[in-house]
Design an enzyme around this catalytic site. Structure first.
Site, short mmCIF file in Angstrom:
data_model
loop_
_atom_site.label_atom_id
_atom_site.label_comp_id
_atom_site.label_asym_id
_atom_site.label_seq_id
_atom_site.Cartn_x
_atom_site.Cartn_y
_atom_site.Cartn_z
CE LYS A 1 33.08 35.93 47.17
NZ LYS A 1 34.27 35.81 48.00
CE LYS B 1 35.65 38.26 50.51
NZ LYS B 1 37.00 38.20 51.13
CG ASN C 1 47.39 32.62 53.53
OD1 ASN C 1 47.42 32.86 54.72
ND2 ASN C 1 46.38 31.94 52.97
#
Length: 399
Positions: A340, A336, A209
């Site tokens: 997480k 998230k 990326n």
């Protein structure tokens, strides 16, 4: 304030050299031991004797004038310094530094030292704004050099604008702050992940990326600056290792996972800035895959979600994740945070100007437990990293 600190002042040629004499005086009054190196052009403005009187040390200007035969002068000075200060820094000296030239005493010492280097430019306003000068300054920023921005005002050339050497009192204050500031993370271990990962397809191709690693390296540098034992686990990037930081180089998501787990139990704070690949090729070809007629299909499999696994294993650690989004930033960041089991998610819109991959600036919003939310405007990544870690440190370790 600066007792027992060793400051090496490198003086290049410009009318602002007279201020450098006052700077030696101010640093000495603050308790520092100061040694001075001058370029030949600097000697055209002020005689070495002035610096010798103010510093009470020999002044250096000739690479081949070895005042002490038991040492090599430019190496000895480079090793001696706690901080190297280039003031005033002309456009010429900045260009030498940016391109690694070592053709006189000053530039040779700057190549040899491992001490922090600060640069205080002084030049005509149009010179300071020249694309080449800006490019050289940007390169030095990337190399970890700190700049003391010139102030605005009436210049010796008659122009009014940005280019005046910062006042000696202000420079002395900044130097004193560097050595005396609080180290709130002293005794803590901080692990930072940075950069992209590469997932191999065959011996010559990989998936990756656009992450440059700049934000992660800035976070590691800030952690070290705040006193932490800092471990930087980095994917492949072309950035120098910040001073005081131990770097562990990895390539793939699996390697990054293993490296993080190896440091996790003893970590107090983990900052996951790395842009880890979500998928990797299901099989890695042993030989280069040859192109064929028609389309080709590459089968992918999921990589391990490192942040999620750390969240499941978390005991005493403070866990910070990053979320690079292009839409619905707040929604995805908060989701998230919960999924997480992180303590903070630092989110940004990578499609925004000056806030995406490979920029030197960033703008983020921090989301934390208990509906905590704080936005930070666009600012240099190094300054932002220090602000972010200061915020987290005050909330988590100052209890």
């Amino acid at each position: 304030m600066l007792a027992n600190r060793k400051i090496l002042l490198c003086v290049s040629g410009g009318i602002a050299v007279y201020k450098a004499v006052a700077l030696v005086s101010k640093l000495s009054q603050a308790g520092a031991e100061v040694k001075v190196i001058m370029t030949e052009s600097a000697k055209q403005f002020v005689q070495p004797l002035s610096f010798q009187v103010m510093s009470r040390n020999d002044v250096y200007f000739d690479t081949f004038d070895e005042k002490d035969s038991s040492v090599i002068a430019h190496i000895d000075l480079a090793d001696w310094a706690d901080l190297v200060l280039v003031a005033p820094a002309t456009a010429n000296m900045i260009a030498k530094m940016a391109n690694g030239l070592g053709d006189d005493m000053v530039s040779t010492v700057l190549l040899a030292t491992t001490a922090p280097i600060w640069v205080a430019p002084a030049m005509n306003v149009h010179m300071y704004d020249h694309p080449a000068v800006k490019r050289n300054i940007d390169r030095l920023h990337h190399d970890g050099i700190r700049f003391i921005e010139p102030s605005e005002g009436f210049l010796a050339c008659g122009y009014v604008g940005k280019g005046r050497l910062e006042e000696p009192e202000k420079i002395t204050e900044l130097v004193a702050g560097h050595f005396t500031k609080n180290k709130p993370l002293k005794g803590k271990k901080v692990v930072v992940t940075a950069g992209p990962t590469r997932e191999r397809i065959d011996p010559v191709r990989f998936l990756t990326n656009f992450s440059s690693g700049k934000m992660g390296y800035a976070m590691a540098e800030a952690a070290a600056e705040l006193g932490a034992e800092t471990i930087l686990i980095s994917g492949p990037v072309s950035l120098p290792v910040p001073s005081g930081v131990k770097r562990i180089q990895v390539e793939s998501a699996q390697q990054m996972l293993e490296a993080v787990l190896g440091e996790y139990d003893s970590a107090d704070l983990v900052v996951k800035t790395a842009a880890v690949a979500d998928y990797r090729p299901a099989a890695i070809a042993g030989q280069k895959v040859k192109k064929k007629e028609g389309n080709s299909v590459l089968e992918l499999e999921r990589t391990v979600d490192i942040l999620q696994q750390l969240g499941q294993l978390k005991s005493h650690q403070i866990l910070v994740g990053f979320a690079a989004e292009t839409d619905h930033v707040a929604k995805y960041a908060k989701d998230k945070l919960e999924r997480k089991n992180a303590d903070y998610i630092i989110a940004n819109d990578v499609s925004a100007d000056s806030a995406g991959f490979d920029h030197d600036t960033n703008a983020v919003t921090v989301y934390g437990r208990g509906e905590f939310e704080r936005a930070f405007p666009v600012m240099p990544k190094k300054a932002l990293a220090l602000d972010l870690l200061t915020l987290i440190t005050e909330k988590e370790f100052a209890k």
